[in-house]
Design a protein around this motif. Structure first.
Motif, PDB file in Angstrom:
ATOM      1  N   THR A 185       0.835  -1.209   0.000  1.00 16.28           N
ATOM      2  CA  THR A 185       0.000   0.000   0.000  1.00 16.28           C
ATOM      3  C   THR A 185       0.867   1.255   0.000  1.00 16.28           C
ATOM      4  O   THR A 185       0.417   2.315  -0.405  1.00 16.28           O
ATOM      5  CB  THR A 185      -0.943   0.021   1.214  1.00 16.28           C
ATOM      6  OG1 THR A 185      -0.141  -0.064   2.400  1.00 16.28           O
ATOM      7  CG2 THR A 185      -1.904  -1.141   1.174  1.00 16.28           C
ATOM      8  N   GLY A 244       1.094   2.255  -3.772  1.00 15.11           N
ATOM      9  CA  GLY A 244      -0.125   2.829  -4.308  1.00 15.11           C
ATOM     10  C   GLY A 244      -0.960   1.808  -5.036  1.00 15.11           C
ATOM     11  O   GLY A 244      -0.462   0.743  -5.417  1.00 15.11           O
ATOM     12  N   PRO A 245      -2.236   2.127  -5.243  1.00 14.24           N
ATOM     13  CA  PRO A 245      -3.149   1.178  -5.864  1.00 14.24           C
ATOM     14  C   PRO A 245      -2.728   0.819  -7.280  1.00 14.24           C
ATOM     15  O   PRO A 245      -2.294   1.691  -8.033  1.00 14.24           O
ATOM     16  CB  PRO A 245      -4.486   1.930  -5.906  1.00 14.24           C
ATOM     17  CG  PRO A 245      -4.309   3.167  -5.126  1.00 14.24           C
ATOM     18  CD  PRO A 245      -2.851   3.411  -4.937  1.00 14.24           C
ATOM     19  N   GLY A 246      -2.842  -0.452  -7.613  1.00 14.53           N
ATOM     20  CA  GLY A 246      -2.586  -0.882  -8.976  1.00 14.53           C
ATOM     21  C   GLY A 246      -1.115  -0.901  -9.333  1.00 14.53           C
ATOM     22  O   GLY A 246      -0.767  -0.933 -10.508  1.00 14.53           O
ATOM     23  N   TYR A 297      -1.699   9.895 -16.247  1.00 16.16           N
ATOM     24  CA  TYR A 297      -1.345  10.584 -15.011  1.00 16.16           C
ATOM     25  C   TYR A 297      -1.174  12.067 -15.322  1.00 16.16           C
ATOM     26  O   TYR A 297      -0.716  12.411 -16.410  1.00 16.16           O
ATOM     27  CB  TYR A 297      -0.024  10.034 -14.459  1.00 16.16           C
ATOM     28  CG  TYR A 297      -0.185   8.847 -13.551  1.00 16.16           C
ATOM     29  CD1 TYR A 297      -0.371   9.025 -12.186  1.00 16.16           C
ATOM     30  CD2 TYR A 297      -0.171   7.557 -14.046  1.00 16.16           C
ATOM     31  CE1 TYR A 297      -0.522   7.935 -11.341  1.00 16.16           C
ATOM     32  CE2 TYR A 297      -0.328   6.459 -13.214  1.00 16.16           C
ATOM     33  CZ  TYR A 297      -0.500   6.660 -11.855  1.00 16.16           C
ATOM     34  OH  TYR A 297      -0.660   5.581 -11.032  1.00 16.16           O
ATOM     35  N   TYR A 355      -3.702   6.142 -15.649  1.00 22.21           N
ATOM     36  CA  TYR A 355      -4.381   6.603 -14.450  1.00 22.21           C
ATOM     37  C   TYR A 355      -5.793   6.015 -14.427  1.00 22.21           C
ATOM     38  O   TYR A 355      -6.748   6.628 -14.865  1.00 22.21           O
ATOM     39  CB  TYR A 355      -4.407   8.131 -14.413  1.00 22.21           C
ATOM     40  CG  TYR A 355      -4.911   8.657 -13.105  1.00 22.21           C
ATOM     41  CD1 TYR A 355      -4.134   8.551 -11.958  1.00 22.21           C
ATOM     42  CD2 TYR A 355      -6.170   9.226 -13.005  1.00 22.21           C
ATOM     43  CE1 TYR A 355      -4.595   9.003 -10.746  1.00 22.21           C
ATOM     44  CE2 TYR A 355      -6.645   9.683 -11.792  1.00 22.21           C
ATOM     45  CZ  TYR A 355      -5.845   9.568 -10.666  1.00 22.21           C
ATOM     46  OH  TYR A 355      -6.304  10.011  -9.458  1.00 22.21           O
ATOM     47  N   GLU A 356      -5.897   4.785 -13.907  1.00 26.02           N
ATOM     48  CA  GLU A 356      -7.186   4.115 -13.847  1.00 26.02           C
ATOM     49  C   GLU A 356      -7.997   4.666 -12.683  1.00 26.02           C
ATOM     50  O   GLU A 356      -7.438   5.001 -11.642  1.00 26.02           O
ATOM     51  CB  GLU A 356      -6.980   2.611 -13.650  1.00 26.02           C
ATOM     52  CG  GLU A 356      -6.190   1.940 -14.758  1.00 26.02           C
ATOM     53  CD  GLU A 356      -6.962   1.834 -16.059  1.00 26.02           C
ATOM     54  OE1 GLU A 356      -8.182   2.140 -16.058  1.00 26.02           O
ATOM     55  OE2 GLU A 356      -6.351   1.463 -17.070  1.00 26.02           O
ATOM     56  N   LYS A 357      -9.289   4.743 -12.862  1.00 27.22           N
ATOM     57  CA  LYS A 357     -10.145   5.204 -11.762  1.00 27.22           C
ATOM     58  C   LYS A 357      -9.950   4.308 -10.550  1.00 27.22           C
ATOM     59  O   LYS A 357      -9.729   3.110 -10.679  1.00 27.22           O
ATOM     60  CB  LYS A 357     -11.610   5.154 -12.198  1.00 27.22           C
ATOM     61  CG  LYS A 357     -11.981   6.184 -13.226  1.00 27.22           C
ATOM     62  CD  LYS A 357     -13.494   6.147 -13.406  1.00 27.22           C
ATOM     63  CE  LYS A 357     -13.925   6.765 -14.709  1.00 27.22           C
ATOM     64  NZ  LYS A 357     -15.346   6.440 -14.971  1.00 27.22           N
ATOM     65  N   SER A 358     -10.081   4.913  -9.379  1.00 27.92           N
ATOM     66  CA  SER A 358      -9.697   4.195  -8.163  1.00 27.92           C
ATOM     67  C   SER A 358     -10.487   2.907  -7.946  1.00 27.92           C
ATOM     68  O   SER A 358      -9.986   1.958  -7.365  1.00 27.92           O
ATOM     69  CB  SER A 358      -9.855   5.101  -6.956  1.00 27.92           C
ATOM     70  OG  SER A 358     -11.213   5.422  -6.773  1.00 27.92           O
ATOM     71  N   GLY A 359     -11.712   2.862  -8.431  1.00 24.61           N
ATOM     72  CA  GLY A 359     -12.536   1.686  -8.143  1.00 24.61           C
ATOM     73  C   GLY A 359     -12.313   0.511  -9.070  1.00 24.61           C
ATOM     74  O   GLY A 359     -12.948  -0.522  -8.905  1.00 24.61           O
ATOM     75  N   VAL A 417      -9.121  -0.867 -10.179  1.00 22.90           N
ATOM     76  CA  VAL A 417      -7.914  -1.675 -10.141  1.00 22.90           C
ATOM     77  C   VAL A 417      -8.226  -3.037  -9.516  1.00 22.90           C
ATOM     78  O   VAL A 417      -9.083  -3.159  -8.638  1.00 22.90           O
ATOM     79  CB  VAL A 417      -6.767  -0.986  -9.370  1.00 22.90           C
ATOM     80  CG1 VAL A 417      -6.317   0.260 -10.094  1.00 22.90           C
ATOM     81  CG2 VAL A 417      -7.167  -0.685  -7.962  1.00 22.90           C
ATOM     82  N   ARG A 423      -2.282   0.196 -12.635  1.00 25.62           N
ATOM     83  CA  ARG A 423      -1.924   1.540 -13.091  1.00 25.62           C
ATOM     84  C   ARG A 423      -0.527   1.584 -13.710  1.00 25.62           C
ATOM     85  O   ARG A 423      -0.183   2.538 -14.380  1.00 25.62           O
ATOM     86  CB  ARG A 423      -2.010   2.524 -11.929  1.00 25.62           C
ATOM     87  CG  ARG A 423      -3.450   2.885 -11.602  1.00 25.62           C
ATOM     88  CD  ARG A 423      -3.514   3.882 -10.482  1.00 25.62           C
ATOM     89  NE  ARG A 423      -4.862   4.430 -10.342  1.00 25.62           N
ATOM     90  CZ  ARG A 423      -5.241   5.235  -9.354  1.00 25.62           C
ATOM     91  NH1 ARG A 423      -4.381   5.588  -8.421  1.00 25.62           N
ATOM     92  NH2 ARG A 423      -6.470   5.684  -9.302  1.00 25.62           N
TER      93      ARG A 423
END
Length: 660
Positions: free
Chosen positions: A272, A275-277, A333, A381-385, A387, A394
């Motif tokens: 974590t 970062g996500p993805g 991004y 830059y994928e939307k947060s929901g 991944v 990402r």
RNA sequence: GCCUGGGUAGCUCAGUCGGUAGAGCAACGCAUUCGUAAUGCGUAGGUCAGGAGUUCGAAUCUCCUCUCAGGCUCCA
């Protein structure tokens, strides 16, 4: 009263009295069928059992144990779900509730903007079972549009559907009503009426083998800009056994989830802190990936590709020329801004860079096709929901290549490329494929109609001649060109989009790329974008799930683990390991500080293809005990040279211990 | 981004009514030397995702942030 004659699926005919229904037919055929019957197909139209038959009709009775039967009972289950919700939440607005693969859902808008919680599923489930017990008949009625609108005056979503159908009927809307001029409804009690084309089961007592699975938000009519409704998903089957089998299959799928196996087998993780993805490969996952990449490299060398390397960031200018900033900006991004006001972007694609390599000097037609390959890392830059493990990330690495060729060469080039793709994928153990052709995205594309037509026709022609099933994905192409994608089926029947082949007339134009032809004139090349794995990370995830972590020997991070029975055998175990390592085999050694059973268990849980156990007998006669993955029946007294030959040939042929 | 549900030791999880942290596995140490899926004993390991608030007192209640899962939208 005259009789009518109907034709059955087996070719026989039945005579019925005029006005007889499909149910009457089922009854005449047999009481068992009458009891099981859910609906009927009359001249190819799925319809209710109550439908009167007519002379000359071809009729088949739909029973639960068929795809159509399950669809009907899932759809009816959705109605019962809606009825249960309106009982528990008076004033609830219900939107649409179709049957889907394995189940059904229904979308709701609860009074006062209330949301369902997981606990509500239990209450709703109980209410549904009560409705099933009440044995309510599904009764069809038809109304004029005016009467229909009045009937659903307090159901705004239904009103919207009726009006939408009046204005412009889409197939999705038509699923909800009979036809643009007739509003059909089903009620299974006076208290619950739903707009629906049908058909439905005769009564709610035919239902019951269902389970509500989850609650989710879903945009009304799938449109992000419209209100979000509360969706409840369920699964429904013809019997308790079929339901249990389905739930069991879901558990099995969970066991092969690459995120879970990545953790259990110590392959990779998603810290974590990063970062996500954005994942990291641990040594074992790194080994697996390196082997995958090395093999792909070797195949690409053989296939006439040349290897290039390009940076991860670039000045904004490059993506302005390529069109990415105009068409793909929301997938990128945000830029870094440097002191001198210069903006730099992380690259979401490699194509502009490869185009610059092409343009680095004057090109001749003699150089074409020019195939530039790179394991290119890109960032999106994928939307947060969205991944999801390594299947949606990402940061990823594409096995990306761009082929520059003449217009005359492109058809042959794509044809041989498609063969190359399928051949390569088969080498990794995938065997079932179909193709998808994605066409021009409306309103989001550059280039002329003629160019798009030519590119699409070329792809369609090649795809059509490949001898694989071809489906159409209308409007799914990239902004610069149409694409063929290869969909592969995995071991449990799921399909994954892997390779994409895109034909691009635009990028060479935008970059003013050219070559000198045999006629000594300047021409514009065609560009083919292609990635075979898609992303290396995702391809690895697909393989892990396909094999449930039991990777074929050539891809296993540790191919053999050698165990001495007791520590007096550790020296011999070391010699065995060394001998295999000399042949390039990846061998681990687990010394005898723990009981043999414990070490075997650990190696089995790590899904290592071969466990080699050596004890007194083996030291004496120079042999091995071989415990292959997937077997609980070890082989004793195998000579080292025999095992080595077997192992090396299995690695070379990309085999697994399970299939030998 | 939106909806629902989560985040407690490296992993899997328990933790009652708000009263100050627990198991199994893994790790480490010692003993054990074993022929095909768990040897025994011991030790260490936690700012309960982070922050703020309510309270005499918060893993527990409230809010915010981060993050994960399942959906929706989007997509390799």
């Amino acid at each position: 009263m005259s009789d009518i004659e109907v034709l059955l699926p087996d070719g026989s005919t039945r005579t019925l009295s005029d006005g007889a229904t499909a149910l009457d037919l089922a009854t005449q055929i047999g009481p068992r069928l009458a009891k099981d019957a859910l609906a009927a197909v009359v001249d190819g139209e799925l319809t209710d059992l109550e439908t009167p038959l007519f002379n000359g009709a071809t009729v088949s009775i739909v029973t639960p144990k068929s795809d159509l039967g399950r669809e009907v009972l899932r759809h009816s289950s959705a109605h019962v779900l809606a009825q249960a919700v309106t009982r528990l939440w008076p004033g609830a607005k219900y939107a649409i509730g179709p049957a889907i693969d394995d189940g059904f859902y229904y979308d709701f808008d609860l009074p006062g903007g209330v949301h369902f919680s997981d606990d509500d599923l239990e209450r709703i489930d109980e209410e549904m079972r009560a409705i099933v017990k009440e044995d309510q008949p599904f009764i069809r009625s038809e109304y004029s549009v005016v009467d229909g609108l009045a009937l659903f005056a307090d159901q705004p979503y239904k009103v919207e559907i009726i009006n939408a159908v009046l204005a412009n009927a889409t197939p999705e809307d038509l699923a909800e009503v009979a036809s643009p001029s007739v509003v059909s409804t089903y009620s299974n009690s006076p208290a619950f009426v739903d707009l629906c084309r049908g058909p439905h089961v005769p009564s709610t007592s035919h239902l019951g083998h269902f389970k509500l699975t989850r609650v989710a938000g879903a945009y009304w009519r799938g449109d992000e800009k419209r209100p979000q409704l509360q969706r409840i998903y369920g699964t429904a089957w013809e019997s308790e056994e079929a339901l249990a089998a389905h739930l069991h299959q879901l558990e099995e799928a969970e066991l092969r989830d690459h995120r879970r196996l990545g953790q259990e087998l110590d392959l990779f993780s998603f810290p974590t802190e990063i970062g996500p993805g954005l994942g990291v490969f641990h040594p074992k996952g790194g080994t697996m990936r390196r082997i995958m990449e090395d093999y792909s490299r070797a195949r690409h060398v053989a296939g006439g590709y040349e290897f290039v390397y390009t940076p991860h960031i670039t000045k904004a200018d490059l993506f302005e020329v390529s069109g990415h900033l105009e068409w793909f900006a929301e997938g990128m991004y945000p830029p870094m801004e440097l002191d001198d006001g210069q903006k730099y972007y992380l690259k979401p694609m490699n194509c502009p860079f490869h185009t610059l390599i092409y343009k680095a000097r004057q090109r001749s037609y003699r150089e074409l096709p020019l195939r530039l390959f790179e394991f290119g890392s890109v960032y999106r830059y994928e939307k947060s929901g969205v991944v999801h493990g390594f299947t949606r990330v990402r940061g990823m690495t594409m096995d990306d290549a761009h082929i520059f060729c003449t217009r005359e060469q492109m058809t042959d080039e794509i044809k041989s490329l498609l063969e190359f793709v399928l051949d390569l994928l088969r080498d990794y153990g995938l065997t079932e494929f179909h193709l998808e052709l994605s066409t021009r995205p409306p309103g989001k594309a550059v280039g002329t109609d003629e160019e798009w037509e030519e590119a699409t026709a070329t792809l369609a022609q090649v795809a059509g001649s490949a001898g694989l099933q071809l489906t159409l994905d209308e409007g799914g192409g990239a902004f610069y060109g149409p694409k063929i994608s290869v969909q592969a089926k995995d071991a449990i029947g799921r399909t994954h989009q892997l390779s994409t082949i895109q034909l691009d007339f635009q990028t060479p134009q935008r970059f003013e790329a050219s070559y000198i032809g045999a006629d000594n004139a300047r021409h514009q090349p065609i560009m083919i974008h292609r990635a075979l794995f898609g992303s290396v990370e995702r391809f690895m995830a697909v393989l892990i799930e396909h094999y449930a972590g039991n990777m074929p020997t050539w891809l296993s991070p540790e191919q053999v683990r050698v165990l001495g029975v007791k520590d007096a055998h550790d020296d011999y175990a070391f010699d065995v390991a060394s001998a295999l390592r000399l042949e390039g085999v990846r061998v681990g050694l687990d010394e005898a500080s723990e009981p043999l059973g414990a070490r075997i268990r650990r190696a089995k849980l790590e899904k290592i293809p071969y466990i080699v156990v050596v004890g007194d007998d083996d030291v004496r006669s120079g042999t091995l005990g071989i415990n292959a993955r997937g077997s609980n029946d070890p082989e004793r007294g195998v000579t080292l040279s025999e095992f080595r030959d077997r192992l090396l040939s299995e690695i070379a042929s990309h085999g697994s211990p399970e299939v030998n």
